[in-house]
Design an enzyme around this catalytic site. Structure first.
Site, PDB file in Angstrom:
ATOM      1  N   PHE A 110       0.079   3.569   9.294  1.00  0.00           N
ATOM      2  CA  PHE A 110       0.321   4.714   8.404  1.00  0.00           C
ATOM      3  C   PHE A 110       1.006   4.304   7.103  1.00  0.00           C
ATOM      4  O   PHE A 110       1.622   5.124   6.429  1.00  0.00           O
ATOM      5  CB  PHE A 110       1.203   5.734   9.131  1.00  0.00           C
ATOM      6  CG  PHE A 110       2.425   5.111   9.758  1.00  0.00           C
ATOM      7  CD1 PHE A 110       3.585   4.926   9.032  1.00  0.00           C
ATOM      8  CD2 PHE A 110       2.390   4.669  11.073  1.00  0.00           C
ATOM      9  CE1 PHE A 110       4.699   4.326   9.601  1.00  0.00           C
ATOM     10  CE2 PHE A 110       3.506   4.069  11.656  1.00  0.00           C
ATOM     11  CZ  PHE A 110       4.660   3.897  10.912  1.00  0.00           C
ATOM     12  N   TYR A 111       0.892   3.033   6.705  1.00  0.00           N
ATOM     13  CA  TYR A 111       1.604   2.535   5.523  1.00  0.00           C
ATOM     14  C   TYR A 111       0.873   2.915   4.227  1.00  0.00           C
ATOM     15  O   TYR A 111       0.245   2.084   3.580  1.00  0.00           O
ATOM     16  CB  TYR A 111       1.762   1.022   5.603  1.00  0.00           C
ATOM     17  CG  TYR A 111       2.875   0.546   6.508  1.00  0.00           C
ATOM     18  CD1 TYR A 111       3.744   1.435   7.130  1.00  0.00           C
ATOM     19  CD2 TYR A 111       3.074  -0.810   6.740  1.00  0.00           C
ATOM     20  CE1 TYR A 111       4.756   0.993   7.959  1.00  0.00           C
ATOM     21  CE2 TYR A 111       4.101  -1.263   7.566  1.00  0.00           C
ATOM     22  CZ  TYR A 111       4.930  -0.360   8.169  1.00  0.00           C
ATOM     23  OH  TYR A 111       5.944  -0.811   8.984  1.00  0.00           O
ATOM     24  N   ALA A 112       0.998   4.176   3.871  1.00  0.00           N
ATOM     25  CA  ALA A 112       0.417   4.678   2.622  1.00  0.00           C
ATOM     26  C   ALA A 112       1.106   5.989   2.286  1.00  0.00           C
ATOM     27  O   ALA A 112       1.683   6.647   3.156  1.00  0.00           O
ATOM     28  CB  ALA A 112      -1.089   4.895   2.781  1.00  0.00           C
ATOM     29  N   THR A 125       0.803  -1.226   0.000  1.00  0.00           N
ATOM     30  CA  THR A 125       0.000   0.000   0.000  1.00  0.00           C
ATOM     31  C   THR A 125       0.834   1.273   0.000  1.00  0.00           C
ATOM     32  O   THR A 125       0.291   2.365  -0.171  1.00  0.00           O
ATOM     33  CB  THR A 125      -0.943   0.027   1.228  1.00  0.00           C
ATOM     34  OG1 THR A 125      -0.155  -0.165   2.422  1.00  0.00           O
ATOM     35  CG2 THR A 125      -1.986  -1.066   1.135  1.00  0.00           C
ATOM     36  N   LYS A 183       2.467  -1.661  13.410  1.00  0.00           N
ATOM     37  CA  LYS A 183       3.204  -0.515  13.953  1.00  0.00           C
ATOM     38  C   LYS A 183       2.318   0.723  13.926  1.00  0.00           C
ATOM     39  O   LYS A 183       1.585   0.958  12.966  1.00  0.00           O
ATOM     40  CB  LYS A 183       4.485  -0.272  13.154  1.00  0.00           C
ATOM     41  CG  LYS A 183       5.547  -1.311  13.441  1.00  0.00           C
ATOM     42  CD  LYS A 183       6.924  -0.839  13.046  1.00  0.00           C
ATOM     43  CE  LYS A 183       7.118  -0.826  11.560  1.00  0.00           C
ATOM     44  NZ  LYS A 183       7.076  -2.180  10.973  1.00  0.00           N
TER      45      LYS A 183
END
Length: 339
Positions: free
Chosen positions: A64-66, A29, A96
Site C-alpha cells: 500500500f506504499y502510495a 512511490t 508489508k
C-alpha cells in the site's frame, strides 16, 4: 565503493547473508510525486553493487506504499526486476501488507492475509519471489496465533518463503515465534526513537534468534540535518503532519541534530552515517533500514554500516540522546504501534 559489513537474517532465513544496512523503497512511490523509474532503479542497484559476492541486499516494500494506498510500489519493484533480472538473486525482498484494502487499518484475518499475499504475488508478476511477508501492524481484533497460522499455510503453499512481523511488542514477537519461526521483526529505531519498548523487542529478538529490521534510522530524514524547517518538507509529504516536525517541537529536536552532526564531523562522516552506525551497533542482529531514492544517498547509507564506533563515541551519542529526548509522538495516530 565496496561495503564490508554483512550479517545474517534470523529464523528460517538464518542461512541468508545480507548487507548490514537494508534499503527501504517506500518513499519512491509514497512521495508527493512518485520518483521516475530509472532514478529508483539506479538507487536500488547502487546498494546491491556495493555488496560482497554472495551477499543479498534486504529490500523493503509495501502493498500500500502510495498516496492512494494502491499497489504502485509493487508495480515499480516488478518493473525493476523485469529490466534487471540479474538482480533477482542478489536481493531479499520483504513486503508489508495485511491491511484492509484502501486503508491503513490492520486486518489479520486469514481471508485478508490470503488476499494480501496473493495480490502481492500478482503485482510482482513472477519477477521475484516474495521472500518475506510481514503484516504491517498487529491486528488487535484477531488472535495473533490465528494470523501466523494463516501465513504458515500460505508458506506451505509456496506463496511466500519466510514470515516476519512489524510494529509488534516483545510479547507479541514471542507469541508469534512460538507458532512459527520468525525471520525478521521490523520496528522503528533511531537516535531519537529508542525507548523501552524498542529495547525489549531488540533483546527478545536476540534471545529468539530473530533479525531486527530497524526502520527510519534517520528519523524520517530529520537526523540528516537536511530538514531545517517545516517548509523544507514538500507539500503533500506525510511528514508534514508528524508531531516531531511541528514548530513547537522543531527547535528542541533540531538541537539533537546539531549535537549529533558535531560528533559526525569529528569522525569525518555524515550525520546520516553516524545515526546508521549507532543503530547498527545495537546488535549483530540489528539491521538499519534507511530509505533512499538516489544512488549517491544509497551508497552513503550503506557505508554507514562500515563505520566503527568506539565505546567513547557511543557514550557521547547516548549522552546526547538522553539529555535531549525528542519531543512529540512518532505519528499523529499511534493506535496500532507496539501491537
Amino acid at each position: 565503493m565496496s561495503i564490508r559489513a554483512t550479517t545474517s537474517l534470523g529464523g528460517t532465513a538464518s542461512n541468508v547473508t545480507v548487507g548490514k544496512v537494508a534499503h527501504g523503497l517506500m518513499m519512491m512511490t509514497w512521495a508527493p510525486e512518485p520518483v521516475p523509474d530509472e532514478q529508483c532503479f539506479e538507487a536500488i542497484k547502487a546498494g546491491v553493487d556495493a555488496l560482497p559476492p554472495g551477499t543479498k541486499m534486504f529490500l523493503n516494500g509495501g502493498e500500500f506504499y502510495a498516496h492512494d494506498l494502491t499497489t504502485t510500489n509493487l508495480e515499480m519493484i516488478a518493473r525493476f526486476f523485469e529490466k534487471y533480472p540479474d538482480y533477482v538473486d542478489k536481493t531479499f525482498l520483504s513486503i508489508k501488507g495485511g491491511v484492509k484494502p484502501g486503508t491503513l487499518v490492520p486486518d489479520g484475518s486469514p481471508a485478508n492475509l490470503r488476499r494480501s499475499v496473493e495480490l502481492i504475488n500478482e503485482k510482482l508478476r513472477g519477477t521475484k519471489r516474495l521472500d518475506l511477508f510481514q503484516s504491517a501492524r498487529v491486528d488487535p481484533n484477531i488472535p495473533l496465533e490465528e494470523s501466523i497460522r494463516a501465513l504458515v499455510e500460505l508458506k506451505n503453499e509456496g506463496k511466500l518463503d519466510h514470515i516476519g512481523m512489524s510494529e509488534c511488542s516483545a510479547d507479541t514477537l514471542r507469541r508469534g515465534n512460538a507458532v512459527h519461526s520468525i525471520a525478521a521483526v521490523e520496528i522503528e529505531v533511531s537516535p531519537w526513537e529508542y525507548g523501552e519498548e524498542a529495547r525489549k523487542v531488540i533483546a527478545t529478538a536476540e534471545e529468539l534468534g530473530v533479525a531486527v529490521i530497524a526502520y527510519s534510522p534517520l528519523g524520517h530524514g530529520f537526523l540528516t540535518g537536511q530538514i531545517k524547517r517545516l517548509e523544507d518538507i514538500p507539500e503533500g509529504d506525510f511528514r508534514r503532519s508528524m508531531p516531531r516536525f511541528q514548530e513547537d517541537n522543531f527547535k528542541h529536536n533540531f538541537a539533537i541534530v546539531d549535537a549529533l552532526t558535531a560528533i559526525a564531523r569529528s569522525k569525518n562522516i555524515t550525520s546520516a552515517q553516524l545515526s546508521i552506525a549507532w543503530v547498527a551497533s545495537l546488535g549483530k542482529h540489528v539491521i538499519p533500514l534507511p530509505g533512499s531514492s538516489h544512488a549517491k544517498r544509497t551508497r552513503e547509507n550503506c557505508a554507514g554500516g562500515d563505520v566503527e564506533l568506539s565505546t567513547e563515541d557511543i557514550t557521547e551519542i547516548n549522552s546526547v540522546i538522553g539529555a535531549g529526548a525528542a519531543r512529540g509522538g512518532r505519528y499523529t495516530h499511534e493506535a496500532y504501534l507496539w501491537g
